[in-house]
Scaffold this motif. Structure first.
Motif, mmCIF file in Angstrom:
data_model
loop_
_atom_site.group_PDB
_atom_site.id
_atom_site.type_symbol
_atom_site.label_atom_id
_atom_site.label_comp_id
_atom_site.label_asym_id
_atom_site.label_seq_id
_atom_site.Cartn_x
_atom_site.Cartn_y
_atom_site.Cartn_z
ATOM 1 N N ASP A 1 -8.626 -5.805 5.913
ATOM 2 C CA ASP A 1 -9.190 -5.153 5.339
ATOM 3 C C ASP A 1 -10.456 -5.180 4.287
ATOM 4 O O ASP A 1 -11.563 -4.728 4.204
ATOM 5 C CB ASP A 1 -8.844 -3.225 4.753
ATOM 6 N N VAL B 1 -4.293 0.184 6.575
ATOM 7 C CA VAL B 1 -4.136 0.612 5.188
ATOM 8 C C VAL B 1 -4.364 1.763 4.622
ATOM 9 O O VAL B 1 -5.190 2.388 3.995
ATOM 10 C CB VAL B 1 -5.612 0.187 4.823
ATOM 11 N N ARG C 1 -9.850 -0.198 -3.385
ATOM 12 C CA ARG C 1 -9.523 -0.982 -2.687
ATOM 13 C C ARG C 1 -8.721 -1.968 -2.242
ATOM 14 O O ARG C 1 -8.423 -2.524 -1.955
ATOM 15 C CB ARG C 1 -10.619 -0.216 -1.885
ATOM 16 N N ASP C 2 -9.932 -3.253 -2.900
ATOM 17 C CA ASP C 2 -10.217 -4.031 -3.088
ATOM 18 C C ASP C 2 -8.941 -4.740 -3.595
ATOM 19 O O ASP C 2 -8.226 -5.862 -3.047
ATOM 20 C CB ASP C 2 -11.262 -4.999 -3.681
ATOM 21 N N TYR D 1 -2.616 -6.564 7.339
ATOM 22 C CA TYR D 1 -3.876 -5.531 7.607
ATOM 23 C C TYR D 1 -4.363 -5.589 6.912
ATOM 24 O O TYR D 1 -5.721 -4.899 6.047
ATOM 25 C CB TYR D 1 -2.994 -4.049 8.046
ATOM 26 N N TYR D 2 -3.560 -5.385 5.486
ATOM 27 C CA TYR D 2 -4.098 -5.487 4.339
ATOM 28 C C TYR D 2 -5.975 -6.284 3.810
ATOM 29 O O TYR D 2 -6.361 -6.446 3.461
ATOM 30 C CB TYR D 2 -4.108 -4.965 2.453
ATOM 31 N N ALA E 1 -5.309 -4.268 -1.697
ATOM 32 C CA ALA E 1 -5.663 -5.367 -0.668
ATOM 33 C C ALA E 1 -5.224 -6.779 -1.194
ATOM 34 O O ALA E 1 -3.991 -7.173 -0.845
ATOM 35 C CB ALA E 1 -6.810 -5.500 -0.002
ATOM 36 N N SER F 1 -5.459 4.911 10.353
ATOM 37 C CA SER F 1 -5.790 3.740 9.781
ATOM 38 C C SER F 1 -4.541 2.922 9.707
ATOM 39 O O SER F 1 -3.448 3.056 9.561
ATOM 40 C CB SER F 1 -6.116 4.011 8.223
ATOM 41 N N ASP G 1 -6.795 3.071 1.336
ATOM 42 C CA ASP G 1 -7.266 4.563 1.607
ATOM 43 C C ASP G 1 -6.872 5.329 0.588
ATOM 44 O O ASP G 1 -8.495 6.001 -0.006
ATOM 45 C CB ASP G 1 -7.108 5.370 2.985
#
Length: 422
Positions: free
Chosen positions: A107, A244, A259-260, A103-104, A263, A242, A248
């Protein structure tokens, strides 16, 4: 040789893992703001648990994991059942961890749920392939990833809380007070690992002095981090639906760059954690087979760094668990609670063994930890049927197998896997 500082770092690394990617937000979804009480309860429980395992590490160091303690205290059948519970948790928990990481990645790449499902299978297959060829993530690499995760979360929480700390607290218990206990049952994933030091006690320069210090420092670091995460999960809630939630949270403090980065870190941490658990689970299955607790077929090729036959079974069971997860037949919350039921069963037997092996005040400490862990049972409800089912199936077979003249002799020494909390 390990120092107290290095030991504390290893302790933190053993407790933190991919579970942080999902479980804080999951606890908030289950219990609302009252989830902070679930976190508090687990920290209260962790204190006597940490002290108990520190005492065991000094007085009864072992290399075979928690099953060895249970074997010594209650016999080989109980030790084998403990190993089977741990193996069951790996069988059902690993696909969920793979999907968390996927999921990450989705995203990060801006792709949808279909791509996430495919990426989860790629993660799972990659870990299986790496273990097939004996490629293992070292404890040092996993420790470094955990350290980066701690730093990122700590800074993100520190940046996000000041502007939000008074928000999101009402209604405090929207799903009732019973939900607090259910949330605590799910969060058990994040406190599994206190027993890891017993397997490393012999590596300390002065175990009697350094192990208690390592445990105390590790407990302090983990408690501070979990308090921050618990509050942040309430006051900076993830977007509805969500997948992730940690991204968030970090995004509030660091924006899109954070955020990146989260992930990418999630992918590395997921892969590393699964690598350790699946490889160790395969070795555990081979050891149980060598002792007669599993069919002898599993022990074939046990001399390899990672036996391939158990890996083949893990591949099949992983796909069998992954498909209903992706289709939504079961959700991550259900798998988390089922896995937690196995973890609770393992700890209950291990703490009961500790109570039998320790004396004086340490025995009182082990008793308190045992009572507190047993208190989680009612909140896990019918999920406890999973470890009970393992007992119902395995115990008669084990007793019949080991009562024969040609039954395998010796204790169950495979033990639990190297600890990296799921």
């Amino acid at each position: 040789m390990l120092t107290a500082t290095r030991g504390a770092a290893l302790y933190v690394g053993a407790l933190l893992g991919p579970g942080l990617l999902l479980l804080p937000a999951l606890a908030t979804q289950i219990a609302g703001p009252a989830s902070v009480l679930a976190w508090a309860a687990l920290m209260v429980m962790s204190a006597p648990i940490a002290a108990t395992f520190a005492a065991l590490a000094v007085r009864h160091p072992v290399s075979g994991g928690v099953a060895t303690y249970v074997d010594e205290a209650f016999g080989r059948v109980a030790g084998a059942v403990t190993g089977l519970w741990f193996l069951t948790s790996i069988l059902i928990g690993s696909p969920t961890v793979a999907l968390m990481g996927a999921y990450y990645v989705a995203d990060l790449t801006g792709t949808g749920p279909t791509a996430a499902a495919a990426m989860g299978l790629v993660i799972y297959a990659s870990v299986l392939a790496a273990n097939t060829f004996g490629l293992r993530v070292s404890s040092g690499v996993q420790l470094a990833l955990s350290a980066v995760l701690v730093a990122v979360i700590a800074v993100a929480v520190g940046a996000a809380l000041p502007d939000h700390v008074t928000q999101g607290w009402t209604p405090f218990a929207p799903h009732g007070w019973w939900a607090v206990g259910t949330a605590a049952g799910g969060l058990v994933w994040l406190v599994i690992g206190w027993e890891a030091m017993a397997q490393m006690a012999g590596d300390f320069r002065d175990p009697a002095r350094d192990v208690p210090r390592a445990v105390a420092w590790g407990f302090g670091i983990v408690t501070l981090l979990y308090v921050g995460v618990a509050v942040a999960a309430v006051v900076v809630p993830a977007d509805p639906g969500s997948t992730v939630p940690l991204a968030d949270l970090v995004g509030v403090g660091f924006g899109s760059v954070g955020r990146d980065a989260t992930a990418l870190l999630a992918l590395l941490l997921t892969t590393g954690g699964m690598n350790v658990y699946i490889g160790s689970g395969a070795k555990l299955a081979a050891a149980l087979a060598a002792e007669g607790a599993l069919p002898a077929w599993f022990a074939g090729g046990a001399a390899r760094s990672v036996p391939r036959r158990p890996l083949a079974v893990l591949a099949c069971t992983g796909v069998a668990m992954y498909v209903p997860l992706v289709l939504g037949v079961v959700g991550p919350a259900e798998i988390v609670l089922a896995t937690s039921a196995c973890f609770v069963a393992v700890y209950v037997l291990t703490l009961a063994a500790a109570r039998k092996m320790l004396t004086g005040g340490l025995r009182v400490c082990a008793t308190l930890a045992l009572v507190l862990f047993c208190g989680l049972g009612p909140f896990l409800r019918w999920w406890l049927l999973l470890p009970v089912g393992v007992v119902v199936v395995a115990v008669p077979l084990l007793r019949r197998r080991w009562s024969r003249p040609d039954g395998v002799e010796g204790a169950v020494t495979g033990g639990a896997p190297e600890q990296v909390a799921p």
